[in-house]
Design an enzyme around this catalytic site. Structure first.
Site, mmCIF file in Angstrom:
data_model
loop_
_atom_site.group_PDB
_atom_site.id
_atom_site.type_symbol
_atom_site.label_atom_id
_atom_site.label_comp_id
_atom_site.label_asym_id
_atom_site.label_seq_id
_atom_site.Cartn_x
_atom_site.Cartn_y
_atom_site.Cartn_z
ATOM 1 N N ASP A 14 0.822 -1.220 0.000
ATOM 2 C CA ASP A 14 0.000 0.000 0.000
ATOM 3 C C ASP A 14 0.848 1.259 0.000
ATOM 4 O O ASP A 14 0.408 2.311 -0.450
ATOM 5 C CB ASP A 14 -0.945 0.005 1.204
ATOM 6 C CG ASP A 14 -2.132 -0.879 0.923
ATOM 7 O OD1 ASP A 14 -1.980 -2.116 0.980
ATOM 8 O OD2 ASP A 14 -3.204 -0.342 0.586
ATOM 9 N N LYS A 59 -1.110 -5.298 3.929
ATOM 10 C CA LYS A 59 -2.170 -5.874 4.767
ATOM 11 C C LYS A 59 -1.623 -6.482 6.050
ATOM 12 O O LYS A 59 -0.585 -7.142 6.037
ATOM 13 C CB LYS A 59 -2.916 -6.917 3.928
ATOM 14 C CG LYS A 59 -4.042 -7.637 4.602
ATOM 15 C CD LYS A 59 -5.062 -6.718 5.264
ATOM 16 C CE LYS A 59 -5.598 -5.638 4.356
ATOM 17 N NZ LYS A 59 -6.345 -4.578 5.084
HETATM 18 O O1 MRU Z 1 -7.502 -3.202 3.002
HETATM 19 P P1 MRU Z 1 -7.270 -3.563 1.565
HETATM 20 O O2 MRU Z 1 -8.031 -4.752 1.121
HETATM 21 O O3 MRU Z 1 -7.459 -2.363 0.660
HETATM 22 O O4 MRU Z 1 -5.728 -3.944 1.527
HETATM 23 C C1 MRU Z 1 -5.167 -4.341 0.310
HETATM 24 C C2 MRU Z 1 -3.747 -4.730 0.427
HETATM 25 O O5 MRU Z 1 -3.139 -4.690 1.470
HETATM 26 C C3 MRU Z 1 -3.061 -5.098 -0.850
HETATM 27 O O6 MRU Z 1 -2.057 -6.039 -0.617
HETATM 28 C C4 MRU Z 1 -2.429 -3.845 -1.456
HETATM 29 O O7 MRU Z 1 -3.348 -2.792 -1.521
HETATM 30 C C5 MRU Z 1 -1.898 -4.112 -2.818
HETATM 31 S S1 MRU Z 1 -3.193 -4.354 -3.989
HETATM 32 C C6 MRU Z 1 -2.535 -4.626 -5.515
#
Ligand code: MRU
Length: 355
Positions: free
Chosen positions: A245, A256
């Site tokens: 992220d 995550k």
């Molecule tokens: O909370 P989320 O579902 O938005 O978290 C998503 C993640 O952590 C993904 O691994 C990250 O955004 C990369 S998506 C290509």
């Protein structure tokens, strides 16, 4: 927000722009229902990000681009400074939808720069629509390049790769990042085994990644998050790959919740641990991961499944949505420009410049 059934396509495309209407495949309803929400108000688009109807860093960025176009359509004025001022305020609202993914603020700033460069208020609207569509198209092309860069990192036939959360088409405009690398490896003929974690508490892995692998025809085995360590120790997993992220300049990576634990376990077991992400996820303004804001989500996501309680009434719960993996646990960061290796301060800067 109206609900419609999506049309069937081979490629999963969670975000569609159908002429001043943003259509999102509602990820709170998958895998059992495929429902599209249809949005014409930028506030509703921002709320859809907060409520995780659309989620995943690149998908949030694409949605934010269209939300800015919708804001411009609502706020347009013949007085240029007033128009730009209201757009900036709308941008603040949209950027506040979720704090951790850098792509959200990145897309809002990119859209604002386009608006600010237009001398004629009458041309701001078409310029913003075109820019939002460009962000979406670029994202798919970038993801395919990430897949090309990373596919050689996938394990040999019969060995296992483990991924976490959902990083596929649903988390992007199409194809995906870490899941895209796995897909590219399979499409190149690799016949390695694929494991994906449930990803408690929101179950992105169980609900979304398992569904995507089924759509792609790639055999994948779902595991409880807590099974990962034993599987690494037993030799079932020879490689781990996740998304990101936000990546700080030194390679520290927010992803995550649970990613850090997987990286430490991989390191303990001598298994390579990779991140796959577009260079737009690299935040060179942050020297290291200490500056990354971690989103805390509502406690009920931990104490319930859907509307069914899984803990006694009144249970206190803590729900950080992300963690930061220190760069020392990361074997490589796969971007569209290159597979970056330590020291990341240099390799990430080169990748960002080359992209
Ligand atoms: O909370 P989320 O579902 O938005 O978290 C998503 C993640 O952590 C993904 O691994 C990250 O955004 C990369 S998506 C290509």
């Amino acid at each position: 927000m109206n609900e419609m059934r999506p049309t069937n396509t081979n490629e999963i495309r969670p975000i569609r722009w159908t002429g001043w209407r943003l259509e999102l495949l509602d990820q709170t309803r998958l895998p059992h229902e495929q429902v599209t929400v249809s949005i014409t108000d930028y506030r509703v688009a921002a709320d859809a990000i907060t409520e995780m109807r659309v989620r995943g860093a690149p998908a949030i960025g694409v949605t934010a681009g269209y939300a800015m176009a919708l804001a411009a359509a609502e706020l347009q004025s013949r007085e240029r400074d007033q128009f730009i001022g209201s757009l900036r305020q709308a941008g603040e609202y949209i950027a506040a939808a979720r704090p951790t993914a850098v792509n959200l603020g990145w897309a809002v700033r990119r859209m604002l720069r386009v608006a600010e460069a237009e001398p004629d208020p009458g041309s701001i609207l078409p310029a913003l629509e075109a820019e939002a569509q460009r962000i979406q198209q670029e994202d798919e092309a970038i993801n395919r390049r990430i897949g090309e860069q990373g596919r050689a990192l996938m394990p040999a036939d019969g060995q296992g790769v483990l991924t976490h959360c959902n990083t596929g088409a649903l988390a992007t405009s199409a194809f995906g990042t870490a899941l895209g690398v796995i897909r590219a490896g399979w499409e190149a003929g690799g016949r390695f085994r694929v494991f994906n974690t449930e990803t408690r508490p929101w179950l992105q892995g169980a609900r979304l990644t398992s569904w995507e692998f089924q759509q792609l025809g790639i055999p994948a085995t779902l595991i409880a998050d807590s099974a990962a360590g034993m599987m690494m120790l037993n030799g079932d997993v020879s490689c781990v790959i996740t998304g990101a992220d936000r990546i700080a300049a030194n390679g520290d990576t927010a992803n995550k919740i649970g990613t850090y634990a997987l990286a430490v376990l991989a390191n303990e077991n001598g298994i390579p641990f990779y991140i796959a992400a577009p260079t737009s996820t690299v935040d060179l303004s942050l020297a290291d991961g200490a500056g990354i804001k971690i989103e805390e989500r509502p406690a009920h996501e931990v104490t319930t499944y859907g509307s069914a309680p899984t803990a006694p009434d009144g249970t206190a719960a803590y729900n950080p949505a992300f963690d930061v993996t220190p760069n020392r646990y990361i074997t490589g960061i796969v971007t569209e420009a290159a597979v970056c290796r330590p020291p990341y301060a240099e390799s990430l800067r080169r990748a960002v410049d080359a992209a």
